[in-house]
Motif scaffolding. Structure first.
Motif, PDB file in Angstrom:
ATOM      1  N   THR A   1      53.577  91.098  20.729  1.00 43.92           N
ATOM      2  CA  THR A   1      52.648  90.471  21.673  1.00 43.92           C
ATOM      3  C   THR A   1      52.525  88.961  21.464  1.00 43.92           C
ATOM      4  OG1 THR A   1      50.778  90.964  20.206  1.00 43.92           O
ATOM      5  CG2 THR A   1      51.310  92.590  21.909  1.00 43.92           C
ATOM      6  N   GLN A   2      53.156  88.439  20.414  1.00 47.53           N
ATOM      7  CA  GLN A   2      53.126  86.994  20.175  1.00 47.53           C
ATOM      8  C   GLN A   2      54.330  86.577  19.343  1.00 47.53           C
ATOM      9  OE1 GLN A   2      50.750  84.937  17.042  1.00 47.53           O
ATOM     10  NE2 GLN A   2      49.453  84.229  18.741  1.00 47.53           N
ATOM     11  N   PHE A   3      54.916  85.442  19.682  1.00 43.70           N
ATOM     12  CA  PHE A   3      55.967  84.812  18.881  1.00 43.70           C
ATOM     13  C   PHE A   3      55.490  83.456  18.387  1.00 43.70           C
ATOM     14  CE2 PHE A   3      59.201  87.649  20.813  1.00 43.70           C
ATOM     15  CZ  PHE A   3      60.041  87.851  19.719  1.00 43.70           C
ATOM     16  N   ASP A   4      55.896  83.121  17.174  1.00 46.95           N
ATOM     17  CA  ASP A   4      55.742  81.757  16.641  1.00 46.95           C
ATOM     18  C   ASP A   4      54.303  81.249  16.718  1.00 46.95           C
ATOM     19  OD1 ASP A   4      58.541  81.744  16.242  1.00 46.95           O
ATOM     20  OD2 ASP A   4      58.842  81.175  18.334  1.00 46.95           O
ATOM     21  N   ASP A   5      53.361  82.115  16.338  1.00 48.96           N
ATOM     22  CA  ASP A   5      51.934  81.761  16.316  1.00 48.96           C
ATOM     23  C   ASP A   5      51.433  81.288  17.682  1.00 48.96           C
ATOM     24  OD1 ASP A   5      51.960  82.347  13.590  1.00 48.96           O
ATOM     25  OD2 ASP A   5      52.458  80.285  13.039  1.00 48.96           O
TER      26      ASP A   5
ATOM     27  N   ILE B   1      43.453  85.517  11.105  1.00 49.08           N
ATOM     28  CA  ILE B   1      43.562  84.073  10.906  1.00 49.08           C
ATOM     29  C   ILE B   1      43.681  83.313  12.217  1.00 49.08           C
ATOM     30  CG2 ILE B   1      46.088  84.049  10.680  1.00 49.08           C
ATOM     31  CD1 ILE B   1      45.709  81.983   8.408  1.00 49.08           C
ATOM     32  N   ASP B   2      44.196  83.971  13.261  1.00 51.83           N
ATOM     33  CA  ASP B   2      44.425  83.341  14.558  1.00 51.83           C
ATOM     34  C   ASP B   2      43.193  83.550  15.437  1.00 51.83           C
ATOM     35  OD1 ASP B   2      45.250  83.032  17.355  1.00 51.83           O
ATOM     36  OD2 ASP B   2      47.306  82.933  16.601  1.00 51.83           O
ATOM     37  N   ALA B   3      42.498  82.475  15.765  1.00 50.59           N
ATOM     38  CA  ALA B   3      41.237  82.587  16.515  1.00 50.59           C
ATOM     39  C   ALA B   3      41.447  83.179  17.903  1.00 50.59           C
ATOM     40  CB  ALA B   3      40.576  81.211  16.626  1.00 50.59           C
ATOM     41  N   ASP B   4      42.557  82.858  18.549  1.00 49.48           N
ATOM     42  CA  ASP B   4      42.813  83.403  19.886  1.00 49.48           C
ATOM     43  C   ASP B   4      43.063  84.908  19.821  1.00 49.48           C
ATOM     44  OD1 ASP B   4      42.532  80.914  21.064  1.00 49.48           O
ATOM     45  OD2 ASP B   4      44.683  80.454  20.970  1.00 49.48           O
ATOM     46  N   LEU B   5      43.855  85.336  18.840  1.00 50.44           N
ATOM     47  CA  LEU B   5      44.093  86.774  18.683  1.00 50.44           C
ATOM     48  C   LEU B   5      42.796  87.502  18.358  1.00 50.44           C
ATOM     49  CD1 LEU B   5      47.414  86.886  16.592  1.00 50.44           C
ATOM     50  CD2 LEU B   5      47.129  87.281  19.050  1.00 50.44           C
ATOM     51  N   ALA B   6      41.978  86.889  17.517  1.00 51.71           N
ATOM     52  CA  ALA B   6      40.704  87.517  17.145  1.00 51.71           C
ATOM     53  C   ALA B   6      39.807  87.684  18.361  1.00 51.71           C
ATOM     54  CB  ALA B   6      39.998  86.681  16.079  1.00 51.71           C
TER      55      ALA B   6
END
Length: 350
Positions: A45-49, A115-120
């Protein structure tokens, strides 16, 4: 629980094992999308942060919905009971946190760190929509977390490098509690280790039998690779020698590769198949820190030609570790004993 509740509309999937990642849009291919989401495949669902935008395929997957079989195996190994408290490292899509919340029930508690605010934020919204708004989603770096409470179970869904399991995870686990973490080295990943925290505050454990997982590394544990495509396997300036040890046997077999990984830190590998221009495969080793590298190719006499370059003799180190593993009876991953203490971390044959 429906996996699709936690999967983005735009994803990447390897529909063939070892094949390329293919972008897929739910709105354009709803049945195809759902078939893949319901499969036993990793859904990226995500590449390269987040630096790579769909439909472009990036370099490094950094968020995914794990294979359902791996998720089920890890939850079984965690051995959760109703009413327990669980700390999850790596929220990702939020799907695993929802499963944990279901297992601990209304009397239990689940805290998940991302750690990733958008994913959270996305995971929190999905958890709330699915009826799991009571799951605590925390934005932060779990590798440097401060201890604020104790948990019965700690589960990591990110790869942890050998010798670098954060002490905060140990200190966050109650005596008698369990830490479940996918351990890895630079050369190998795969051992899912189940630590039990004993009365002396030390976590001791072994690899979970029969379960192999491959997770993205904790961001702070990432190590840059030395690109092999810029090297010549037949570089005339490299030091040349002959060996009877097959690099392919050494690196393909998980047990021997792990023994080499423990003994030879900061080492990556790649195996290339033969091509129309080259009638043999090539085994590579490299150390991105020193720039040292090795190429190994078969000759015509059941031996192998080794070329080494740089300050480290990587092949010499790897061959010595491989021979040590053979002398000790070729032990499997489950034979290694892991220890995590506030002042030390070790892995050794039991």
């Amino acid at each position: 629980m429906a996996r699709e509740w936690f999967v983005s509309d735009r994803i990447w999937v390897q529909e063939v094992d070892g094949g390329p990642y293919e972008p897929m849009d739910r709105s354009a291919e709803p049945e195809h999308w759902l078939r893949n989401v319901h499969s036993n495949r990793v859904i990226v669902t995500q590449f390269d942060d987040g630096a790579t935008s769909w439909p472009e395929v990036g370099y490094r997957p950094t968020c995914s919905a794990s294979m359902p079989s791996a998720v089920a195996g890890m939850l079984d190994a965690l051995d959760i009971s109703s009413g327990q408290s669980v700390l999850e490292i790596g929220t990702g899509t939020g799907y695993n946190a929802a499963l944990l919340a279901e297992l601990v029930g209304v009397r239990g508690k689940v805290t998940t760190i991302e750690i990733d605010a958008d994913l959270a934020a996305t995971a929190r919204a999905r958890l709330e929509a699915a009826g799991y708004g009571h799951v605590a989603v925390v934005v932060g770096d779990a590798a440097g977390m401060a201890v604020t409470e104790k948990f019965d179970r700690v589960i990591a869904t990110a790869g942890v490098h050998l010798g670098q399991l954060p002490v905060g995870w140990l200190e966050s686990t109650r005596i008698g509690g369990v830490i479940l973490a996918p351990m890895r080295a630079d050369l190998a990943s795969g051992p899912l280790v189940r630590f039990e925290v004993e009365r002396d505050g030390v976590g001791r454990g072994h690899a979970v039998r029969g379960l192999r997982v491959g997770f993205m590394e904790l961001r702070s544990h990432r190590v840059a690779a030395l690109p092999f495509d810029g090297l010549r396997w037949d570089d005339p300036a490299a030091d040349r020698s002959i060996t009877e040890v097959s690099p392919f046997k050494m690196l393909i077999d998980e047990a021997s590769r792990w023994a080499v990984a423990v003994a030879v830190p900061s080492c990556r590998y790649s195996l290339e198949k033969k091509t129309p221009e080259r009638d043999h495969g090539v085994a590579w080793l490299s150390d991105p820190v020193s720039g040292s590298w090795v190429s190994v190719v078969p000759d015509n006499r059941s031996r192998y030609t080794v070329r080494q370059s740089g300050p480290r003799r990587l092949w010499d180190e790897a061959e010595a570790a491989f021979r040590w593993w053979r002398r000790h009876g070729e032990p499997p991953l489950e034979a290694w004993h892991w220890t995590v203490a506030p002042d030390r971390q070790t892995v050794a044959l039991a």
